[in-house]
Design a protein around this motif. Sequence first.
Motif, mmCIF file in Angstrom:
data_model
loop_
_atom_site.group_PDB
_atom_site.id
_atom_site.type_symbol
_atom_site.label_atom_id
_atom_site.label_comp_id
_atom_site.label_asym_id
_atom_site.label_seq_id
_atom_site.Cartn_x
_atom_site.Cartn_y
_atom_site.Cartn_z
ATOM 1 N N GLN A 82 0.849 -1.194 0.000
ATOM 2 C CA GLN A 82 0.000 0.000 0.000
ATOM 3 C C GLN A 82 0.883 1.242 0.000
ATOM 4 N N PRO A 83 0.462 2.276 -0.704
ATOM 5 C CA PRO A 83 1.290 3.490 -0.769
ATOM 6 C C PRO A 83 1.483 4.101 0.627
ATOM 7 N N ALA A 84 2.718 4.201 1.020
ATOM 8 C CA ALA A 84 3.065 4.790 2.317
ATOM 9 C C ALA A 84 4.577 4.916 2.390
ATOM 10 N N GLU A 85 5.037 5.657 3.389
ATOM 11 C CA GLU A 85 6.473 5.721 3.647
ATOM 12 C C GLU A 85 6.948 4.329 4.061
ATOM 13 N N ILE A 86 8.216 4.044 3.870
ATOM 14 C CA ILE A 86 8.746 2.702 4.138
ATOM 15 C C ILE A 86 8.539 2.262 5.586
ATOM 16 N N PRO A 87 8.819 3.090 6.588
ATOM 17 C CA PRO A 87 8.549 2.620 7.954
ATOM 18 C C PRO A 87 7.079 2.235 8.158
ATOM 19 N N ALA A 88 6.168 2.983 7.562
ATOM 20 C CA ALA A 88 4.737 2.667 7.691
ATOM 21 C C ALA A 88 4.398 1.349 7.001
ATOM 22 N N ARG A 89 5.096 1.038 5.933
ATOM 23 C CA ARG A 89 4.872 -0.244 5.247
ATOM 24 C C ARG A 89 5.276 -1.407 6.152
ATOM 25 N N ILE A 90 6.399 -1.225 6.850
ATOM 26 C CA ILE A 90 6.866 -2.277 7.758
ATOM 27 C C ILE A 90 5.901 -2.418 8.937
ATOM 28 N N VAL A 91 5.430 -1.307 9.456
ATOM 29 C CA VAL A 91 4.433 -1.354 10.526
ATOM 30 C C VAL A 91 3.169 -2.038 10.019
ATOM 31 N N ALA A 92 2.801 -1.810 8.771
ATOM 32 C CA ALA A 92 1.610 -2.459 8.201
ATOM 33 C C ALA A 92 1.769 -3.979 8.189
ATOM 34 N N VAL A 93 2.975 -4.454 7.959
ATOM 35 C CA VAL A 93 3.224 -5.906 8.010
ATOM 36 C C VAL A 93 2.942 -6.420 9.416
ATOM 37 N N VAL A 94 3.484 -5.735 10.426
ATOM 38 C CA VAL A 94 3.290 -6.152 11.824
ATOM 39 C C VAL A 94 1.814 -6.073 12.199
ATOM 40 N N GLU A 95 1.157 -4.971 11.848
ATOM 41 C CA GLU A 95 -0.277 -4.819 12.164
ATOM 42 C C GLU A 95 -1.112 -5.904 11.510
ATOM 43 N N THR A 96 -0.819 -6.208 10.263
ATOM 44 C CA THR A 96 -1.574 -7.223 9.537
ATOM 45 C C THR A 96 -1.335 -8.598 10.143
ATOM 46 N N PHE A 97 -0.076 -8.921 10.390
ATOM 47 C CA PHE A 97 0.284 -10.197 11.011
ATOM 48 C C PHE A 97 -0.443 -10.356 12.340
ATOM 49 N N ALA A 98 -0.354 -9.329 13.195
ATOM 50 C CA ALA A 98 -0.974 -9.395 14.522
ATOM 51 C C ALA A 98 -2.493 -9.395 14.433
ATOM 52 N N GLY A 99 -3.037 -8.543 13.582
ATOM 53 C CA GLY A 99 -4.490 -8.461 13.454
ATOM 54 C C GLY A 99 -5.104 -9.771 12.978
ATOM 55 N N ARG A 100 -4.468 -10.391 12.006
ATOM 56 C CA ARG A 100 -4.983 -11.672 11.497
ATOM 57 C C ARG A 100 -4.836 -12.766 12.560
ATOM 58 N N ALA A 101 -3.744 -12.725 13.297
ATOM 59 C CA ALA A 101 -3.554 -13.716 14.364
ATOM 60 C C ALA A 101 -4.631 -13.575 15.428
ATOM 61 N N LEU A 102 -4.960 -12.347 15.777
ATOM 62 C CA LEU A 102 -5.948 -12.121 16.830
ATOM 63 C C LEU A 102 -7.368 -12.475 16.396
ATOM 64 N N LYS A 103 -7.609 -12.528 15.083
ATOM 65 C CA LYS A 103 -8.929 -12.943 14.585
ATOM 66 C C LYS A 103 -9.112 -14.457 14.665
ATOM 67 N N ALA A 104 -8.019 -15.199 14.665
ATOM 68 C CA ALA A 104 -8.071 -16.667 14.761
ATOM 69 C C ALA A 104 -7.044 -17.106 15.802
#
Length: 197
Positions: free
Chosen positions: A84-106
């Motif tokens: 997704q279009p964003a600064e590089i640090p935000a892209r890396i944070v998006a990976v962590v958020e997505t990983f954690a968010g999906r884990a918490l859903k299951a």
Amino acid sequence: MVYRRTPRIQARMDSQRGQILDAALELLAERGYAGCSMAAVAAQAGIATGSVYRHFPGKAELIVELFRLVVTHEVAAVERAAEQPAEIPARIVAVVETFAGRALKAPRLAYALLAEPVDAPVEAERLVFRHAFRDVIARWVREGVRAGVLPAQDAEITAAAIVGATAEVLIGPLTTDNTDAVPELCTFTLRALGVPG
């Protein structure tokens, strides 16, 4: 003369294999690794236990294949988040958020994938899982260093540390349904990257 399956028989075998994997995924998500016996998978799929063994020699082989399927989907999800279009640090944070968010859903499934005691072949696959996430993050860390938005660092070590910390932190929330850890993980990720805060 060598026996060859007809396309119809092969299609039926492939369909049954898919049923077995679907049933195993449901059980893994509900009961974890310990509750995912071959007999339980057969019962969940509505087939004989021997039919499960026709496709998989044992539980470990079945779960290894299941891990591969799940990891493929999870890695694709974090890669999409990072694109997704964003600064590089935000892209890396998006990976962590997505990983954690999906884990918490299951949470039960995530616990099985991340930390539940498993047989050695499954543990080996778990390392592959972690390396796949590490590689996604490392790609963006390298890009950030090249672009001058992150300080010089070993991208693989930084990425491995972020993945390890994320998995370790999620083990608690996954077992207690506490979602407050995700914002802290994002803050930690930025600090680990060397982003001034």
